[in-house]
Design a protein around this motif. Structure first.
Motif, short mmCIF file in Angstrom:
data_model
loop_
_atom_site.label_atom_id
_atom_site.label_comp_id
_atom_site.label_asym_id
_atom_site.label_seq_id
_atom_site.Cartn_x
_atom_site.Cartn_y
_atom_site.Cartn_z
N VAL A 1 0.91 -1.36 0.04
CA VAL A 1 -0.08 0.08 -0.02
C VAL A 1 0.99 1.22 -0.11
O VAL A 1 0.46 2.38 -0.59
CB VAL A 1 -1.09 -0.03 1.29
CG1 VAL A 1 -1.55 1.26 1.33
CG2 VAL A 1 -1.93 -1.13 1.09
N TYR A 2 1.82 1.25 0.76
CA TYR A 2 2.63 2.62 0.91
C TYR A 2 3.80 2.67 -0.35
O TYR A 2 3.95 4.02 -0.55
CB TYR A 2 3.69 2.20 2.17
CG TYR A 2 4.33 3.65 2.77
CD1 TYR A 2 3.44 4.73 3.30
CD2 TYR A 2 5.78 3.81 2.48
CE1 TYR A 2 4.27 5.94 3.57
CE2 TYR A 2 6.19 4.87 2.92
CZ TYR A 2 5.49 6.04 3.29
OH TYR A 2 6.02 7.08 3.80
N PHE A 3 4.11 1.79 -0.97
CA PHE A 3 5.18 1.92 -1.74
C PHE A 3 4.71 1.63 -3.47
O PHE A 3 5.23 2.32 -4.45
CB PHE A 3 6.47 0.88 -1.65
CG PHE A 3 7.34 1.25 -0.24
CD1 PHE A 3 7.92 2.62 -0.36
CD2 PHE A 3 7.40 0.57 0.50
CE1 PHE A 3 8.70 2.60 0.54
CE2 PHE A 3 7.84 1.07 1.87
CZ PHE A 3 8.77 2.11 1.85
N ALA A 4 3.67 0.44 -3.29
CA ALA A 4 3.34 0.18 -4.84
C ALA A 4 2.11 1.13 -5.44
O ALA A 4 2.18 1.26 -6.61
CB ALA A 4 2.88 -1.43 -4.91
N LEU A 5 1.36 1.47 -4.44
CA LEU A 5 0.13 2.32 -4.94
C LEU A 5 0.53 3.70 -5.53
O LEU A 5 -0.04 4.11 -6.37
CB LEU A 5 -0.68 2.51 -3.85
CG LEU A 5 -1.60 1.33 -3.33
CD1 LEU A 5 -2.79 1.83 -2.20
CD2 LEU A 5 -2.37 0.69 -4.68
N MET B 1 2.92 4.24 -7.29
CA MET B 1 3.32 4.01 -8.67
C MET B 1 2.32 4.04 -9.64
O MET B 1 2.62 4.23 -10.71
CB MET B 1 4.19 2.41 -8.69
CG MET B 1 5.47 2.58 -8.01
SD MET B 1 6.06 0.75 -7.82
CE MET B 1 7.43 0.77 -6.92
N VAL B 2 1.30 3.86 -9.20
CA VAL B 2 0.11 3.98 -10.14
C VAL B 2 -0.74 5.22 -9.77
O VAL B 2 -2.29 5.35 -10.29
CB VAL B 2 -0.89 2.62 -9.92
CG1 VAL B 2 -0.22 1.33 -10.35
CG2 VAL B 2 -1.41 2.60 -8.77
N GLY B 3 -0.14 5.99 -9.14
CA GLY B 3 -0.78 7.51 -9.09
C GLY B 3 -1.69 7.63 -7.73
O GLY B 3 -2.16 8.67 -7.46
N ILE B 4 -1.69 6.55 -6.89
CA ILE B 4 -2.36 6.78 -5.63
C ILE B 4 -1.46 6.88 -4.48
O ILE B 4 -0.74 6.20 -4.18
CB ILE B 4 -3.07 5.52 -5.32
CG1 ILE B 4 -3.98 5.10 -6.44
CG2 ILE B 4 -3.90 5.70 -3.98
CD1 ILE B 4 -4.84 3.81 -6.28
N LYS B 5 -1.16 8.08 -4.02
CA LYS B 5 -0.31 8.63 -3.00
C LYS B 5 -1.30 8.84 -1.64
O LYS B 5 -1.99 9.66 -1.74
CB LYS B 5 0.47 9.97 -3.40
CG LYS B 5 1.18 10.37 -2.27
CD LYS B 5 2.53 9.48 -1.85
CE LYS B 5 3.36 10.01 -0.87
NZ LYS B 5 4.44 9.25 -0.57
N LEU B 6 -0.81 8.06 -0.50
CA LEU B 6 -1.49 8.27 0.72
C LEU B 6 -0.52 8.45 1.65
O LEU B 6 0.73 8.31 1.60
CB LEU B 6 -1.98 6.63 0.99
CG LEU B 6 -3.13 6.19 0.18
CD1 LEU B 6 -3.30 4.61 0.64
CD2 LEU B 6 -4.21 6.97 -0.13
N SER B 7 -0.96 9.17 2.72
CA SER B 7 -0.16 9.36 3.93
C SER B 7 0.20 8.45 4.88
O SER B 7 -0.44 7.41 4.74
CB SER B 7 -1.02 10.75 4.63
OG SER B 7 -1.90 10.07 5.33
N ASP B 8 1.23 8.68 5.63
CA ASP B 8 1.67 7.47 6.38
C ASP B 8 0.25 6.89 7.24
O ASP B 8 0.08 5.58 7.22
CB ASP B 8 2.59 7.50 7.36
CG ASP B 8 3.81 8.20 6.61
OD1 ASP B 8 4.04 7.95 5.46
OD2 ASP B 8 4.88 8.70 7.47
N LEU B 9 -0.44 7.46 7.81
CA LEU B 9 -1.51 7.30 8.56
C LEU B 9 -2.48 6.64 7.71
O LEU B 9 -3.09 5.45 8.05
CB LEU B 9 -2.14 8.37 9.34
CG LEU B 9 -3.32 8.03 10.31
CD1 LEU B 9 -3.01 7.27 11.27
CD2 LEU B 9 -3.74 9.33 11.04
#
Length: 214
Positions: free
Chosen positions: A70-74, A76-84
């Motif tokens: 979730v943190y590193f792969a997403l 790569m497809v344009g889905i950037k999430l915060s740590d939390l």
């Protein structure tokens, strides 16, 4: 004593992150798990099969791997999430799968004759689930849900891989800095207190819902 007090306060701040991940995950994953279990039992084969595959993937791969994905792969497809957000997303999807299997087993343990009796009384399927089935299911699934909830408290320590300052990461940082094992002891006490409170709460819930057992 002053040093221990400072260590305690720093770890108390880390505990807030731990409790935040724990509480939000629990609030989201239990109802999601119930919905997935109902979909898993759906007469529509496609929906049932998709839920079965989802549960198999979530339970068959490590939670740490799911966090990393979730943190590193997403991104790569344009889905950037915060740590939390990334941590909550991974934890919720993982634990929802486990809760789904618990609810599925609980629902299937109810005698089919109770469904037929409710239908004879003119109850709809939602009314049957709400008034007859789910109260019994909740009573039966409380022990395994209790176990998974306690596991969740301990699994929150995995968020250290996302560089989040949870209880265990704070303890480890202090140990590495001061070469003192006391923070690990304090962390153990924090975890034991949290699991004790959860165990006590679930005992109260089991006593409350015991009246529904047939």
């Amino acid at each position: 004593m002053h040093n221990i007090a400072n260590t305690f306060m720093l770890m108390l701040e880390g505990t807030q992150t731990t409790l935040q991940i724990f509480s939000i995950t629990l609030i989201l994953s239990i109802p999601l798990g119930l919905l997935i279990s109902l979909a898993r039992l759906s007469p529509l084969r496609l929906i049932s099969r998709l839920m079965e595959i989802y549960i198999w993937i979530m339970r068959g791969t490590p939670l740490m791997l799911q966090l990393l994905f979730v943190y590193f792969a997403l991104p790569m497809v344009g889905i950037k999430l915060s740590d939390l957000t990334a941590a909550l997303f991974a934890f919720t999807l993982n634990y929802a799968a486990y809760f789904a299997e618990i609810f599925r087993a609980g629902i299937q343990s109810i005698n089919r004759g109770q469904y037929e009796a409710a239908k004879t009384l003119g109850m709809s399927y939602p009314q049957t689930m709400q008034r007859i089935i789910l109260p019994q299911v909740i009573r039966r699934v409380l022990p395994p849900i209790s176990n998974e909830t306690i596991n969740l408290v301990k699994d929150t320590s995995l968020i250290y891989i996302l560089a989040m300052n949870d209880l265990l990461r704070v303890a480890r940082t202090i140990v590495q800095r001061e070469f003192d094992m006391t923070p690990f002891v304090i962390a153990a006490v924090f975890y034991l207190v949290m699991t004790f409170v959860l165990t006590w709460l679930f005992k109260l819930l089991e006593a409350h819902y015991g009246k529904y057992e047939v």
